[in-house]
Design a protein around this motif. Sequence first.
Motif, PDB file in Angstrom:
ATOM      1  N   HIS A  93       0.837  -1.205   0.000  1.00  0.00           N
ATOM      2  CA  HIS A  93       0.000   0.000   0.000  1.00  0.00           C
ATOM      3  C   HIS A  93       0.866   1.247   0.000  1.00  0.00           C
ATOM      4  CE1 HIS A  93      -4.002  -1.864   1.548  1.00  0.00           C
ATOM      5  NE2 HIS A  93      -3.452  -2.585   0.608  1.00  0.00           N
ATOM      6  N   ASP A  96       2.391   1.641  -3.428  1.00  0.00           N
ATOM      7  CA  ASP A  96       1.415   2.145  -4.394  1.00  0.00           C
ATOM      8  C   ASP A  96       1.186   3.640  -4.210  1.00  0.00           C
ATOM      9  OD1 ASP A  96       1.200  -0.415  -5.362  1.00  0.00           O
ATOM     10  OD2 ASP A  96      -0.684  -0.852  -4.317  1.00  0.00           O
ATOM     11  N   GLN A  97       1.147   4.113  -2.944  1.00  0.00           N
ATOM     12  CA  GLN A  97       0.939   5.537  -2.688  1.00  0.00           C
ATOM     13  C   GLN A  97       2.133   6.350  -3.166  1.00  0.00           C
ATOM     14  OE1 GLN A  97      -1.903   6.948  -1.553  1.00  0.00           O
ATOM     15  NE2 GLN A  97      -0.899   8.851  -2.064  1.00  0.00           N
ATOM     16  N   GLU A  99       4.231   5.503  -5.540  1.00  0.00           N
ATOM     17  CA  GLU A  99       4.188   5.478  -7.008  1.00  0.00           C
ATOM     18  C   GLU A  99       3.150   6.458  -7.543  1.00  0.00           C
ATOM     19  OE1 GLU A  99       5.944   3.700  -9.471  1.00  0.00           O
ATOM     20  OE2 GLU A  99       7.320   3.365  -7.816  1.00  0.00           O
ATOM     21  N   ALA A 100       1.969   6.505  -6.934  1.00  0.00           N
ATOM     22  CA  ALA A 100       0.909   7.426  -7.373  1.00  0.00           C
ATOM     23  C   ALA A 100       1.357   8.877  -7.192  1.00  0.00           C
ATOM     24  CB  ALA A 100      -0.381   7.164  -6.609  1.00  0.00           C
ATOM     25  N   ASP A 101       2.002   9.179  -6.060  1.00  0.00           N
ATOM     26  CA  ASP A 101       2.505  10.535  -5.823  1.00  0.00           C
ATOM     27  C   ASP A 101       3.570  10.900  -6.850  1.00  0.00           C
ATOM     28  OD1 ASP A 101       0.818  10.678  -3.664  1.00  0.00           O
ATOM     29  OD2 ASP A 101       2.400  10.366  -2.156  1.00  0.00           O
ATOM     30  N   HIS A 102       4.449   9.959  -7.160  1.00  0.00           N
ATOM     31  CA  HIS A 102       5.520  10.198  -8.138  1.00  0.00           C
ATOM     32  C   HIS A 102       4.928  10.475  -9.524  1.00  0.00           C
ATOM     33  CE1 HIS A 102       9.491  10.043  -9.878  1.00  0.00           C
ATOM     34  NE2 HIS A 102       9.111   9.102 -10.724  1.00  0.00           N
ATOM     35  N   ARG A 103       3.931   9.668  -9.925  1.00  0.00           N
ATOM     36  CA  ARG A 103       3.274   9.895 -11.225  1.00  0.00           C
ATOM     37  C   ARG A 103       2.590  11.255 -11.254  1.00  0.00           C
ATOM     38  NH1 ARG A 103       1.955   4.516 -10.789  1.00  0.00           N
ATOM     39  NH2 ARG A 103      -0.095   4.990  -9.949  1.00  0.00           N
ATOM     40  N   ALA A 104       1.942  11.636 -10.152  1.00  0.00           N
ATOM     41  CA  ALA A 104       1.265  12.934 -10.091  1.00  0.00           C
ATOM     42  C   ALA A 104       2.273  14.080 -10.206  1.00  0.00           C
ATOM     43  CB  ALA A 104       0.464  13.058  -8.806  1.00  0.00           C
ATOM     44  N   GLN A 107       3.410  14.274 -13.846  1.00  0.00           N
ATOM     45  CA  GLN A 107       2.374  14.883 -14.690  1.00  0.00           C
ATOM     46  C   GLN A 107       2.297  16.382 -14.458  1.00  0.00           C
ATOM     47  OE1 GLN A 107      -1.054  12.588 -13.636  1.00  0.00           O
ATOM     48  NE2 GLN A 107      -0.594  10.937 -15.087  1.00  0.00           N
TER      49      GLN A 107
END
Length: 167
Positions: A93, A96-97, A99-104, A107
Amino acid sequence: MRIGDEDLVQALSASLTKEIGDLPDDGKDHELRIKIRGRGNNTHINLGTQTFEIRSGKEPPPLESDRARSCPQCGKSTWRYTQLCMHCDYNLHNHDQVEADHRAEQQAAQRRKETNTFLLKIFIVSASVAISGFSLKGYFPEALQHWVIGVSVVAGLLAFVILQATR
């Protein structure tokens, strides 16, 4: 399900979890009985005959299952929605968080870059119009020179505002 059945199922699940935890670890079959008390004569509970399969070891998900994922730390197959990898206890978890922060962040940086490129283009065009207008105003007829100066001033102001906005 009737109203209140959800609470009954949750209580039954909690009771089963406790009772299963208390079973001896001897590898033999054991019978488990749960007594449920009703609330007077109006209570009717029919859960039917339920069979629960309890496995003691950790088992990976079936191959090519939509419930499987690869652990980023050990690379082995583990369950998709569990918090910890069943092989190495890596916090999925948290991964995943992150990774999501890194992608955001990536972007957002890409959008800033595209916006800055767009503003640079507008700045170049505005500055070019302002410089060209002031430089070439003498080549225009007398009646149009005021218009050329006005357009040059507006273009210069626009270029100045864009330059200040990007700082």
